[in-house]
Design a protein around this motif. Structure first.
Motif, mmCIF file in Angstrom:
data_model
loop_
_atom_site.group_PDB
_atom_site.id
_atom_site.type_symbol
_atom_site.label_atom_id
_atom_site.label_comp_id
_atom_site.label_asym_id
_atom_site.label_seq_id
_atom_site.Cartn_x
_atom_site.Cartn_y
_atom_site.Cartn_z
ATOM 1 N N GLY A 173 47.101 39.342 34.702
ATOM 2 C CA GLY A 173 48.472 39.665 35.208
ATOM 3 C C GLY A 173 49.142 40.797 34.243
ATOM 4 N N THR A 174 50.507 41.065 34.366
ATOM 5 C CA THR A 174 51.094 42.123 33.790
ATOM 6 C C THR A 174 52.390 41.089 33.107
ATOM 7 O OG1 THR A 174 50.372 44.012 34.938
ATOM 8 C CG2 THR A 174 52.372 44.223 33.398
ATOM 9 N N VAL A 175 52.642 41.298 31.867
ATOM 10 C CA VAL A 175 53.767 40.291 31.371
ATOM 11 C C VAL A 175 55.076 41.145 31.736
ATOM 12 C CG1 VAL A 175 54.581 39.682 29.214
ATOM 13 C CG2 VAL A 175 52.207 39.449 29.409
ATOM 14 N N GLN A 182 51.296 31.939 36.516
ATOM 15 C CA GLN A 182 50.046 32.999 36.281
ATOM 16 C C GLN A 182 49.662 33.197 35.188
ATOM 17 O OE1 GLN A 182 50.330 36.252 39.145
ATOM 18 N NE2 GLN A 182 49.236 37.509 37.719
ATOM 19 N N MET A 183 50.766 33.419 34.193
ATOM 20 C CA MET A 183 50.690 34.038 32.730
ATOM 21 C C MET A 183 49.986 32.854 31.979
ATOM 22 S SD MET A 183 50.794 37.016 33.113
ATOM 23 C CE MET A 183 50.220 37.281 31.661
ATOM 24 N N ARG A 184 50.652 31.551 32.391
ATOM 25 C CA ARG A 184 49.995 30.394 31.772
ATOM 26 C C ARG A 184 48.798 30.030 32.094
ATOM 27 N NH1 ARG A 184 51.879 29.878 26.530
ATOM 28 N NH2 ARG A 184 54.264 30.263 26.342
ATOM 29 N N ASN A 185 48.068 30.423 33.275
ATOM 30 C CA ASN A 185 46.791 30.058 33.574
ATOM 31 C C ASN A 185 46.694 28.656 34.115
ATOM 32 O OD1 ASN A 185 43.868 30.741 34.288
ATOM 33 N ND2 ASN A 185 43.491 29.806 32.180
ATOM 34 N N ARG A 186 48.006 28.561 34.882
ATOM 35 C CA ARG A 186 48.176 27.095 35.958
ATOM 36 C C ARG A 186 47.390 27.407 37.240
ATOM 37 N NH1 ARG A 186 53.248 26.953 33.214
ATOM 38 N NH2 ARG A 186 54.316 27.094 34.842
ATOM 39 N N LYS A 187 46.402 27.235 37.070
ATOM 40 C CA LYS A 187 45.499 27.714 38.519
ATOM 41 C C LYS A 187 45.970 27.095 39.678
ATOM 42 C CE LYS A 187 41.210 29.248 36.185
ATOM 43 N NZ LYS A 187 39.730 29.083 36.039
#
Length: 288
Positions: A173-175, A182-187
């Protein structure tokens, strides 16, 4: 890559000009003998074949007049390795980043953008696709009243296996635009509501000319901390006399998915009602 060599591999294309390069991906603008203005993307096969395949699939599944059509795909042996390529419709216009350098947009333009973007995302949601990279660089204004959503290269197809390893601490993603989950990859938390967060940040930036998550941040870790811990300041727009637009943006940018609208479709209904209240047509604007 050698442009004359590439041009020779695609004799149906003329006027090949480089548009962008990044990592192992090269993008060209060209004219096609029957499809007109097109974009040609080439990606080294070993570095991202599945992602490009899913970008193609997203373009084929989402039947929207504001998503570029994918015309053709294939594979090409090059001097630096095997590449996969796609040829898609080229949108004539400018990304939102360019006019944003001059400041905020008119309120009516922001509302039209909101309606059109959420309408596009609602179609993606119906196909269980999450774009995951909504930002000014991936929104194109074509000068005829349409805002286009570009680049589904990071799209998450919820019915397909994820391409991002679960063990990774950070997702793609884009910070500064992508939501915390999403940024922490909690799918398991990622669905259309992730796009709602990014859409809310984009609308805020277009309405004010700034993205508070980014302004003055020392590095990406500080930006991520702001995204996770700080709410965007409430919008105070003279044209938004009843505060309904500010309410929507605040709802879209909540930190947890279950605090945002239940679906993109619900957010679109809300956005459409705001446009109606302010007598703003969903299309027809010719400049920003």
């Amino acid at each position: 890559m050698d442009i004359p060599w590439i041009a020779a591999q695609f004799p149906q294309l003329s006027g090949l000009q480089p548009l962008a390069t990044g990592g192992q991906k090269v993008v060209f603008a060209a004219q096609h003998s029957s499809d007109g203005d097109v974009v040609l993307k080439l990606l080294l096969k070993a570095t991202g074949e599945e992602r490009l395949e899913r970008e193609v699939l997203a373009g084929q599944l989402i039947e929207c007049e504001r998503v570029p059509r994918v015309f053709e795909t294939g594979e090409l042996a090059t001097p630096i390795g095997s590449c996969i390529w796609l040829r898609e419709q080229r949108v004539q216009g400018t990304t939102l980043r360019t006019p944003l350098r001059m400041g905020a947009f008119d309120f009516a333009v922001v509302v039209r953008l909101g309606v059109q973007l959420l309408a596009t995302l609602a179609l993606a949601e119906a196909k269980r696709i999450v774009h995951r990279d909504i930002k000014p660089e991936n929104m194109m204004f074509d000068g005829s009243g349409n805002f286009w959503l570009l680049d589904f290269g990071l799209a998450r197809h919820l019915d397909l296996e994820s391409l991002t390893a679960t063990r990774f601490a950070f997702g793609v993603g884009t910070v500064g635009y992508s939501p915390p989950e999403q940024m922490r990859n909690r799918k398991r938390e990622i669905d259309g509501r992730a796009d709602l967060f990014a859409a809310g940040v984009l609308l805020y930036e277009c309405a004010t000319g700034i993205n508070p998550f980014l302004v003055g941040a020392r590095d990406q870790l500080e930006v991520l901390k702001r995204v996770e811990q700080q709410q965007l300041p409430r919008l105070q727009l003279a044209a938004d006399c009843d505060g309904s637009f500010a309410d929507l943006v605040a709802a879209l940018t909540q930190k947890y998915p279950n605090q945002r609208p239940r679906s993109v479709a619900d957010a679109l209904k809300w956005m459409t009602e705001i446009a109606s209240i302010h007598a703003i047509a969903p299309a027809g604007v010719r400049n920003v």
